[in-house]
Design a protein around this motif. Structure first.
Motif, PDB file in Angstrom:
ATOM      1  N   VAL A  29       0.865  -1.172   0.000  1.00 36.64           N
ATOM      2  CA  VAL A  29       0.000   0.000   0.000  1.00 36.64           C
ATOM      3  C   VAL A  29       0.902   1.223   0.000  1.00 36.64           C
ATOM      4  O   VAL A  29       1.997   1.188   0.549  1.00 36.64           O
ATOM      5  CB  VAL A  29      -0.932   0.010   1.235  1.00 36.64           C
ATOM      6  CG1 VAL A  29      -0.128   0.075   2.533  1.00 36.64           C
ATOM      7  CG2 VAL A  29      -1.914   1.171   1.184  1.00 36.64           C
ATOM      8  N   CYS A  30       0.478   2.258  -0.686  1.00 30.58           N
ATOM      9  CA  CYS A  30       1.304   3.464  -0.687  1.00 30.58           C
ATOM     10  C   CYS A  30       0.432   4.695  -0.493  1.00 30.58           C
ATOM     11  O   CYS A  30      -0.751   4.703  -0.849  1.00 30.58           O
ATOM     12  CB  CYS A  30       2.111   3.591  -1.975  1.00 30.58           C
ATOM     13  SG  CYS A  30       1.152   3.960  -3.446  1.00 30.58           S
ATOM     14  N   ILE A  31       1.048   5.691   0.099  1.00 29.12           N
ATOM     15  CA  ILE A  31       0.404   6.981   0.335  1.00 29.12           C
ATOM     16  C   ILE A  31       1.243   8.047  -0.354  1.00 29.12           C
ATOM     17  O   ILE A  31       2.472   8.004  -0.302  1.00 29.12           O
ATOM     18  CB  ILE A  31       0.307   7.285   1.839  1.00 29.12           C
ATOM     19  CG1 ILE A  31      -0.611   6.271   2.532  1.00 29.12           C
ATOM     20  CG2 ILE A  31      -0.185   8.704   2.087  1.00 29.12           C
ATOM     21  CD1 ILE A  31      -0.609   6.383   4.051  1.00 29.12           C
ATOM     22  N   ALA A 145       3.902  -2.290   3.662  1.00 28.69           N
ATOM     23  CA  ALA A 145       3.253  -3.587   3.443  1.00 28.69           C
ATOM     24  C   ALA A 145       2.306  -3.872   4.599  1.00 28.69           C
ATOM     25  O   ALA A 145       2.553  -3.453   5.732  1.00 28.69           O
ATOM     26  CB  ALA A 145       4.302  -4.690   3.337  1.00 28.69           C
ATOM     27  N   LEU A 146       1.213  -4.585   4.293  1.00 30.97           N
ATOM     28  CA  LEU A 146       0.283  -4.972   5.341  1.00 30.97           C
ATOM     29  C   LEU A 146      -0.199  -6.388   5.056  1.00 30.97           C
ATOM     30  O   LEU A 146      -0.114  -6.867   3.911  1.00 30.97           O
ATOM     31  CB  LEU A 146      -0.898  -4.005   5.429  1.00 30.97           C
ATOM     32  CG  LEU A 146      -1.992  -4.063   4.375  1.00 30.97           C
ATOM     33  CD1 LEU A 146      -3.210  -3.309   4.892  1.00 30.97           C
ATOM     34  CD2 LEU A 146      -1.548  -3.449   3.074  1.00 30.97           C
ATOM     35  N   PRO A 147      -0.703  -7.102   6.059  1.00 32.98           N
ATOM     36  CA  PRO A 147      -1.153  -8.481   5.842  1.00 32.98           C
ATOM     37  C   PRO A 147      -2.255  -8.548   4.787  1.00 32.98           C
ATOM     38  O   PRO A 147      -3.210  -7.754   4.811  1.00 32.98           O
ATOM     39  CB  PRO A 147      -1.679  -8.900   7.227  1.00 32.98           C
ATOM     40  CG  PRO A 147      -0.952  -8.011   8.181  1.00 32.98           C
ATOM     41  CD  PRO A 147      -0.783  -6.701   7.464  1.00 32.98           C
ATOM     42  N   SER A 148      -2.119  -9.498   3.863  1.00 29.51           N
ATOM     43  CA  SER A 148      -3.074  -9.581   2.756  1.00 29.51           C
ATOM     44  C   SER A 148      -4.484  -9.932   3.214  1.00 29.51           C
ATOM     45  O   SER A 148      -5.459  -9.636   2.515  1.00 29.51           O
ATOM     46  CB  SER A 148      -2.591 -10.614   1.734  1.00 29.51           C
ATOM     47  OG  SER A 148      -1.411 -10.177   1.111  1.00 29.51           O
ATOM     48  N   ASP A 149      -4.622 -10.584   4.380  1.00 27.72           N
ATOM     49  CA  ASP A 149      -5.976 -10.926   4.817  1.00 27.72           C
ATOM     50  C   ASP A 149      -6.776  -9.705   5.264  1.00 27.72           C
ATOM     51  O   ASP A 149      -7.965  -9.810   5.582  1.00 27.72           O
ATOM     52  CB  ASP A 149      -5.950 -11.989   5.918  1.00 27.72           C
ATOM     53  CG  ASP A 149      -5.124 -11.574   7.128  1.00 27.72           C
ATOM     54  OD1 ASP A 149      -4.667 -10.404   7.166  1.00 27.72           O
ATOM     55  OD2 ASP A 149      -4.940 -12.406   8.034  1.00 27.72           O
ATOM     56  N   LEU A 150      -6.131  -8.526   5.302  1.00 25.50           N
ATOM     57  CA  LEU A 150      -6.859  -7.290   5.582  1.00 25.50           C
ATOM     58  C   LEU A 150      -7.345  -6.601   4.311  1.00 25.50           C
ATOM     59  O   LEU A 150      -7.966  -5.551   4.371  1.00 25.50           O
ATOM     60  CB  LEU A 150      -5.958  -6.319   6.359  1.00 25.50           C
ATOM     61  CG  LEU A 150      -5.434  -6.798   7.708  1.00 25.50           C
ATOM     62  CD1 LEU A 150      -4.539  -5.737   8.333  1.00 25.50           C
ATOM     63  CD2 LEU A 150      -6.591  -7.149   8.645  1.00 25.50           C
TER      64      LEU A 150
END
Length: 299
Positions: A29-31, A145-150
């Motif tokens: 994810v990017c901001i 990066a964040l957990p894909s299950d979110l």
């Protein structure tokens, strides 16, 4: 690393045996957010004593600004030696001094900075010209990066909503790479020529990083390239990467190597102060470097 390439005719290549791997357990994810304001100016330095003229200009500029160079959040100064010895034209005698200042406060990098430059126009190095500047805001690219299950995908068609849940596969079996048979290193005489005489390249940006892919047309040329172009040699050929982290990913099935230069574009393309802010010419820069190439590869 499982791909097979085969020449099967004029302008026809068969791609086979490709096996994909499941997605990783994380998603990117990017901001993009506003980083502040910046001004870039380019001053022309002509003829002799280019480095001394650049130093004189800098001393005058920073002493003309309250707080000097430290008054800004960030300063980048690049002396671009586009000049030639014994120039054949006025243009060939000119080098460029490129100065970029950044700060959250637009007033610092706006009129106050351009006024300090203007006041030096008749009180600095011989042949002073250039110096036009415009102030603009810039963005910063911030990836994580964040957990894909979110994360899930949602599609609405004709008023009907469909949700596809993420499917992390942390327990998936890894797919072993298919490694081609090694080729003998070319031996014999060498010739000093640009690397690009035997190597192709393509490059570009990924956030603040640059990707540089290089490849050859034959197994023998790849064996030589794989031996030559280590991370250490890459950093010697491209000195601006010496202080950065450089990753090397050999791809023997493609006769290719990919390099990732971390941080060379700073906080991303919109924030970069490099002349080639997207690293599009970085591969061609590498190809222009002169190295010792086995003469047999040049036939």
């Amino acid at each position: 690393d499982t791909i097979r390439l085969e020449q099967v005719g004029d302008d026809r290549v068969r791609i086979s045996e490709v096996r994909g791997e499941p997605p990783p357990p994380t998603s990117k994810v990017c901001i993009n957010f506003e980083g502040g304001h910046r001004t870039t100016t380019t001053l022309m330095l002509t003829g002799l004593d280019i480095e001394e003229k650049a130093a004189l200009l800098e001393r005058g500029l920073w002493s003309n600004i309250p707080g000097g160079r430290d008054a800004f959040a960030d300063v980048t100064v690049q002396l671009i030696r586009s000049d030639h010895d014994d120039p054949a034209s006025n243009e060939e005698a000119v080098a460029q001094l490129r100065i970029t200042v950044k700060d959250p406060d637009e007033r610092k990098v706006g009129r106050a900075f351009s006024a300090a430059l203007t006041e030096l126009a008749l009180a600095s190095y011989p042949g002073y010209f250039g110096g036009g500047a415009s102030t603009q805001s810039y963005g910063v690219y911030w990836p994580a990066a964040l957990p894909s299950d979110l994360v899930w995908q949602e599609v609405v068609v004709g008023g009907q909503r469909t949700v596809v849940e993420s499917t992390p596969t942390a327990d998936a079996e890894p797919i072993p790479p298919t490694t081609p048979l090694p080729s003998a290193m070319p031996t014999g005489a060498t010739t000093r020529v640009p690397l690009g005489r035997v190597v192709g390249a393509r490059s570009g940006d990924k956030g603040g990083n640059a990707n540089v892919g290089v490849w050859t047309r034959s197994d023998e040329a790849y064996a030589w390239l794989d031996d030559l172009l280590t991370v250490e040699r890459f950093q010697v050929l491209l000195p601006e990467t010496a202080a950065l982290v450089v990753e090397r990913h050999p791809l023997p099935n493609l006769r290719a190597i990919n390099f990732v230069v971390r941080g060379i574009l700073g906080e991303g393309v919109a924030s970069s102060t490099r002349v080639d802010g997207q690293a599009k010419g970085f591969g061609e820069y590498l190809r222009a470097k002169v190295v010792d190439v086995p003469t047999v590869l040049l036939d």
